[in-house]
Design an enzyme around this catalytic site. Structure first.
Site, short mmCIF file in Angstrom:
data_model
loop_
_atom_site.label_atom_id
_atom_site.label_comp_id
_atom_site.label_asym_id
_atom_site.label_seq_id
_atom_site.Cartn_x
_atom_site.Cartn_y
_atom_site.Cartn_z
N SER A 183 -21.00 -2.03 127.57
CA SER A 183 -21.69 -3.31 127.43
C SER A 183 -21.46 -4.27 128.59
CB SER A 183 -21.29 -3.98 126.12
OG SER A 183 -19.89 -4.20 126.10
N HIS A 211 -26.45 -0.67 123.37
CA HIS A 211 -27.23 -1.04 124.56
C HIS A 211 -28.15 0.08 125.05
CE1 HIS A 211 -25.03 -4.81 124.89
NE2 HIS A 211 -23.99 -4.11 124.46
N LYS A 241 -30.30 -6.35 119.67
CA LYS A 241 -30.43 -6.36 121.13
C LYS A 241 -31.87 -5.96 121.48
CE LYS A 241 -25.51 -6.11 121.87
NZ LYS A 241 -24.99 -6.31 120.52
N1 PMP Z 1 -21.12 -2.76 120.02
C1 PMP Z 1 -21.45 -3.18 121.24
C2 PMP Z 1 -21.32 -2.23 122.39
C3 PMP Z 1 -21.91 -4.49 121.43
O1 PMP Z 1 -22.23 -4.92 122.65
C4 PMP Z 1 -22.02 -5.34 120.31
C5 PMP Z 1 -22.57 -6.75 120.42
N2 PMP Z 1 -22.03 -7.55 121.37
C6 PMP Z 1 -21.62 -4.87 119.06
C7 PMP Z 1 -21.21 -3.56 118.94
C8 PMP Z 1 -21.66 -5.74 117.84
O2 PMP Z 1 -22.95 -5.81 117.34
P1 PMP Z 1 -23.44 -7.08 116.51
O3 PMP Z 1 -23.67 -8.17 117.53
O4 PMP Z 1 -24.66 -6.64 115.81
O5 PMP Z 1 -22.31 -7.43 115.57
#
Ligand code: PMP
Length: 385
Positions: A183, A211, A241
């Site tokens: 990420s 992602h 996303k």
């Molecule tokens: N996994 C990854 C790789 C993320 O980037 C994120 C969000 N920042 C999440 C999980 C968490 O997802 P959510 O925002 O739906 O709680």
């Protein structure tokens, strides 16, 4: 009133320390949708912070689907899934996601964070082991820690190191947990080689494709991108996303999915997402399937940004995804550069430790952008170098 100062003093000192290290965080309030633009402090900014990679968060079809579902099903789901909160849009969405991903079964969660808590805690306990890439997302690390299994981390994408750790392990149950697209760096985990290791050491392979979903593999995500399949793969994607909605899906073998439904505390003990959110995601899936031009536009923007920064002093990472970080020497430089861009009407997030080991600007691109937007960002960055 009794004196509370002993409770607050350590917090105040902690905040002061964060301020000193340029690590104190604050919200910026957005007074508009967060699409191509965001209205912040009365100013219209070009937005390069969102994970809305396909521009779906502001697509009229999604808002329309939400409105129809709101009037039909109301605002809240009223309870958790296993009580009476599992409404028709939740069920339709789970079935549609399984079909879209080419996997036999799926379960949806209110957020990705909750999905990442669910899988390790439902599958592992004391005496088991989870093997995790050092750059995995914080929510996945939290799930691994909460499971009480041995938490074995390996250097980023170093599969020889992972193999050595698997070889040395005598754990009962083993789970390899990785972000399919990292990420904060934007690079990919080598899923074909990870699956081979999972097979060799009889481990589960848990993939967080937050992602990759919507972007890679014609929108079907990292499994389609790498062309891999196995019952030992547990696939997770977030829907806030590229899908422009909210929530998450875990998909895989039907026995696994039923186990999660029965055992995953972050599925069972939380109110189901509003049904209108599920309806929004269903509308997003239509566009993810139909609008391949969004991915093509995104690909062109990525190329434009990367070729535009070649030969400048900015250090890009080895990323082919819409996450394009620029590494910077320290927190103060990252903040100053983000601030200078903000002054020019460009919103780019400065990401600092502990979220990442190295401070950086995290530029994210979207199909909502136009080529001229990328040029504006390039011009400003060149001006500020
Ligand atoms: N996994 C990854 C790789 C993320 O980037 C994120 C969000 N920042 C999440 C999980 C968490 O997802 P959510 O925002 O739906 O709680």
């Amino acid at each position: 009133m009794s004196d509370c100062s002993a409770l607050f003093a350590p917090l105040q000192q902690g905040l002061a320390r964060l301020e000193q290290e340029r690590l104190r965080r604050r919200h910026r309030v957005v007074d508009s949708a967060t699409g191509r633009f965001a209205l912040v402090e009365g100013r219209q900014l070009l937005n390069f912070c969102a994970n809305d990679y396909l521009g779906l968060a502001t697509a009229p079809a999604l808002a329309g689907a939400a409105q129809v579902a709101l009037s039909r099903y109301g605002s809240g789901s009223g309870a958790s899934h296993l009580v009476c909160g599992h409404l028709r849009p939740h069920q339709t969405l789970a079935e549609r996601l399984a079909q879209f991903l080419g996997l036999p079964a799926a379960l949806t969660f209110a957020t990705g964070y909750l999905a990442n808590l669910a899988v390790p805690t439902a599958l592992l306990g004391r005496g088991d082991a989870v093997f995790a890439d050092r750059l995995n997302h914080a929510s996945l690390n939290d799930g691994c820690l909460l499971s009480r299994a041995d938490f074995v981390r390996y250097p980023h994408n170093d599969l020889d190191a992972l193999a050595r750790r698997l070889e040395a392990s005598s754990a009962r149950v083993r789970l390899i947990a990785v972000d399919a697209v990292f990420s904060m760096d934007g690079d990919l985990a080598p899923l074909d080689r990870l699956l081979a290791l999972a097979e060799r050491y009889d481990a589960w392979l848990y993939l967080d494709d937050a992602h990759g979903f919507g972007v890679l593999g014609q929108g079907r995500g990292s499994l389609a991108h790498w062309g891999i399949a196995s019952p030992r793969i547990i696939y997770m994607a977030t829907l806030g996303k590229a899908a422009g909605s909210a929530g998450a899906v875990v998909a895989g073998d039907p026995v696994l999915i039923e186990w999660l439904q029965n055992r995953a505390r972050s599925y069972i003990y939380t109110t189901a997402a509003p049904p209108a959110v599920a309806a929004t995601t269903l509308a997003a899936l239509d566009l993810i399937e139909a609008d391949s031009w969004r991915r093509e536009q995104l690909r062109q923007h990525i190329e434009r940004l990367r070729s535009g920064l070649a030969g400048t002093c900015y250090r890009l990472m080895d990323s082919t995804t819409p996450i394009q970080p620029i590494l910077l020497p320290d927190n103060a430089t990252a903040l100053a550069l983000a601030e200078a861009l903000f002054e020019r009407g460009l919103w780019v997030a400065a990401i600092r430790p502990p979220t990442v080991p190295t401070p950086r600007l995290r530029i994210t691109l979207s199909a909502a952008h136009e080529a001229a937007d990328i040029d504006r960002l390039l011009e400003a960055l060149k001006d500020l170098q």
